[in-house]
Write a protein that holds these residues in place. Structure first.
Motif, PDB file in Angstrom:
ATOM      1  N   ILE A 284       0.795  -1.225   0.000  1.00 29.68           N
ATOM      2  CA  ILE A 284       0.000   0.000   0.000  1.00 29.68           C
ATOM      3  C   ILE A 284       0.831   1.280   0.000  1.00 29.68           C
ATOM      4  O   ILE A 284       0.479   2.252  -0.648  1.00 29.68           O
ATOM      5  CB  ILE A 284      -1.031  -0.024   1.155  1.00 29.68           C
ATOM      6  CG1 ILE A 284      -2.163   0.976   0.919  1.00 29.68           C
ATOM      7  CG2 ILE A 284      -0.417   0.235   2.506  1.00 29.68           C
ATOM      8  CD1 ILE A 284      -3.375   0.388   0.338  1.00 29.68           C
TER       9      ILE A 284
ATOM     10  N   CYS B 239      -4.152   4.379  -5.528  1.00 31.13           N
ATOM     11  CA  CYS B 239      -4.204   3.072  -4.869  1.00 31.13           C
ATOM     12  C   CYS B 239      -3.769   1.902  -5.748  1.00 31.13           C
ATOM     13  O   CYS B 239      -4.157   1.781  -6.909  1.00 31.13           O
ATOM     14  CB  CYS B 239      -5.623   2.828  -4.363  1.00 31.13           C
ATOM     15  SG  CYS B 239      -5.709   1.375  -3.311  1.00 31.13           S
TER      16      CYS B 239
ATOM     17  N   PRO C 126     -13.649   5.777   5.131  1.00 31.52           N
ATOM     18  CA  PRO C 126     -12.538   6.596   4.649  1.00 31.52           C
ATOM     19  C   PRO C 126     -12.991   7.857   3.911  1.00 31.52           C
ATOM     20  O   PRO C 126     -13.833   7.795   3.018  1.00 31.52           O
ATOM     21  CB  PRO C 126     -11.784   5.647   3.715  1.00 31.52           C
ATOM     22  CG  PRO C 126     -12.077   4.297   4.261  1.00 31.52           C
ATOM     23  CD  PRO C 126     -13.509   4.370   4.712  1.00 31.52           C
TER      24      PRO C 126
ATOM     25  N   ILE D   2      -5.461  10.961   3.655  1.00 35.25           N
ATOM     26  CA  ILE D   2      -4.125  11.067   3.044  1.00 35.25           C
ATOM     27  C   ILE D   2      -3.778  12.549   2.932  1.00 35.25           C
ATOM     28  O   ILE D   2      -4.612  13.337   2.474  1.00 35.25           O
ATOM     29  CB  ILE D   2      -4.123  10.451   1.618  1.00 35.25           C
ATOM     30  CG1 ILE D   2      -4.496   8.964   1.682  1.00 35.25           C
ATOM     31  CG2 ILE D   2      -2.784  10.648   0.939  1.00 35.25           C
ATOM     32  CD1 ILE D   2      -4.652   8.310   0.309  1.00 35.25           C
TER      33      ILE D   2
ATOM     34  N   ALA E 267       0.842   9.964   4.867  1.00 30.96           N
ATOM     35  CA  ALA E 267       1.451  10.848   3.870  1.00 30.96           C
ATOM     36  C   ALA E 267       1.340  10.119   2.541  1.00 30.96           C
ATOM     37  O   ALA E 267       1.618   8.911   2.469  1.00 30.96           O
ATOM     38  CB  ALA E 267       2.907  11.103   4.223  1.00 30.96           C
TER      39      ALA E 267
END
Ligand code: 5AD
Ligand code: SF4
Length: 469
Positions: A80, A195, A293, A335, A365
């Motif tokens: 990830i 992603c 999220p 993020i 980050a």
């Protein structure tokens, strides 16, 4: 030997997904060889490791507590962020030394890094002590690949870029006797631009609901108190398989099995329907904990991330959940430092965090992942700016998670006691219905039970409590 390739990994065909059964007719070729599995990453990976152990045990291998004692070491990896990679490559360095003293040692790689073109090329050229690699979409091939390695002594790399099947009945050796993970959907078709998961885990494919319900019925019979339904995006459950059977239906059907606690991760705001919110609020055994999220509070950045919702839509859903689900706890992922994120965009993130007052959050980050669209975006953010924003964000996040914990003080709440406390071996620990970790004054006989606990103190990341009759 075929190396995965990110262009193929991106392809999504409308081919029907194959549902197959794990072939359990395997020779017991383990001969008491010892294995050790090290897991990196998310709950999906933790659960995959339970399958790895299950398959190895079935073939006559035995688990080793001590890595130095193992004949086979498997790293179940995560891709990830870059630091996940660094940890694995760092550890491969250690294993290289171990192999110098133990020539028979077998080292294998599974998990998301195994699906990355750059990683495989690196392993082929630089990490020659890796004996086998198996991709995420055919973990069920573990035993044949390992057997081939043992029989031929030749290195085995079995990683394909194909979209994946659904393989039922893989043996599972579960970590816990009380709380179990159950896969409901594999892969992801969302393609958020930062992603890597849609490339490493293949196309979205739901398990059949009857297979899921049967698995949970067995778990109830075996005395399990809690089940967590797993997927990269559980709210998309059923979309690839049924016309009108969704996560809302599945939650109802699984709740009907009588499992005492039912949870699910991870949610994507895009697929979250009113029916799902209603089921979570109406069914007593569906726990009031939602991980939702957000990623960014700036509409410009959300668009660049291909998240498919605006902050306004997120807030609407968020408020609806807060209103309908009693005593809910909502956590999030954010993020910072995505390409193009200005100070204003970051302030928008702080603003929505101040509005939502999340019960907790995982903050990251931005880390560019090879071959994802965001990695090709030019307006990158300097590392020190990312770190500064992360630091400022965490201060706000911690303030609200402290506040959220503070609200629990003096309440008597139900906890599923899962084991001995890591903080104090004279205490046990467990989770509240809204997923807060509690260190509990009480004896070991409570382990595995759902008991009343009075909250006596609160910290940033946990609560203290004592058992009450
Ligand atoms: N960089 C930083 N964080 C990421 N995540 C996913 N990809 C990246 C990336 N490239 C975060 C997201 C996701 C969580 C599991 O990890 O916030 O929800
Ligand atoms: Fe890591 Fe994502 Fe793979 Fe889980 S699915 S192991 S978080 S890359």
């Amino acid at each position: 030997m075929k190396v995965p390739n990110m262009i193929d990994a991106k392809k999504r065909h409308q081919n029907k997904i194959n549902y197959t059964n794990y072939n359990n007719d395997i020779d017991k070729f383990g001969n008491n060889r010892k294995f050790y599995v090290r897991t990196y990453g998310c709950q999906m990976n933790e659960h995959d490791s339970e399958k790895i152990r299950g398959m190895l045990l079935n073939a006559g291998f035995i688990p080793s507590e001590d890595i130095n004692d193992a004949d086979i070491i498997i790293l179940n990896t995560c891709a990830i962020r870059e630091n996940a990679h660094d940890k694995v490559f760092g550890f491969l360095g250690v294993l290289k030394h171990m192999k110098k003293t133990n020539k028979e040692l077998i080292v294998g790689i599974t998990g998301c890094m195994a699906q990355e073109e750059v990683v495989i090329n690196n392993i082929l050229n630089k990490y020659k002590h890796v004996d086998f690699v198996i991709g995420t979409n055919h973990l069920d091939r573990l035993l044949p690949v390992l057997k081939e390695k043992i029989d031929t002594k030749k290195r085995q790399i079995e990683v394909l870029s194909y979209e994946g099947d659904v393989v039922e009945n893989i043996p599972v050796n579960r970590d816990s006797k009380y709380s179990a993970w159950v896969d409901i959907i594999y892969g992801c078709d969302k393609f958020c631009t930062y992603c890597i998961v849609p490339y490493t885990r293949g196309t979205q494919r739901s398990r059949r609901h009857e297979d899921i319900v049967n698995e949970v019925k067995e778990l109830v019979k075996d005395g399990y108190k809690e089940v967590t339904l797993l997927g990269q995006n559980v709210n998309a459950y059923g979309k690839d398989l049924y016309k009108d059977y969704t996560l809302a239906n599945l939650l109802n059907d699984v709740a009907d099995t009588g499992i005492e606690r039912l949870r699910f991760v991870t949610s994507h705001p895009w697929d979250f329907t009113d029916e799902m919110v209603d089921v979570i609020s109406n069914r007593d055994n569906v726990m009031p904990y939602i991980h939702l999220p957000l990623q960014s509070g700036s509409n410009k950045i959300l668009k660049l991330m291909n998240r498919r919702y605006t902050t306004e839509e997120y807030l609407k859903l968020y408020r609806q959940i807060r209103e309908k689900v009693k005593d809910s706890s909502i956590t999030t992922d954010i993020i910072v430092g995505f390409p193009g994120e200005t100070e204003e965009d970051f302030n928008e993130t702080l603003k929505i965090v101040n509005e939502c007052k999340f019960d907790g959050a995982f903050t990251f980050a931005y880390s560019p992942r090879e071959n994802t669209p965001a990695a090709k975006m030019s307006d990158t953010i300097a590392e020190e700016v990312k770190m500064d924003r992360l630091h400022r964000l965490n201060e706000v996040i911690n303030k609200y998670s402290n506040e959220s914990n503070r609200k629990m003080l003096n309440k008597v709440v139900k906890c599923l006691v899962t084991g001995i406390s890591e903080k104090d071996e004279n205490k046990v620990c467990g989770y509240t219905e809204n997923m807060k970790l509690v260190n509990i004054k009480g004896d070991k006989s409570l382990i595995g039970k759902i008991v009343n606990v009075k909250i006596t103190d609160t910290k940033s990341f946990s609560l203290d409590g004592e058992y009450v009759e």
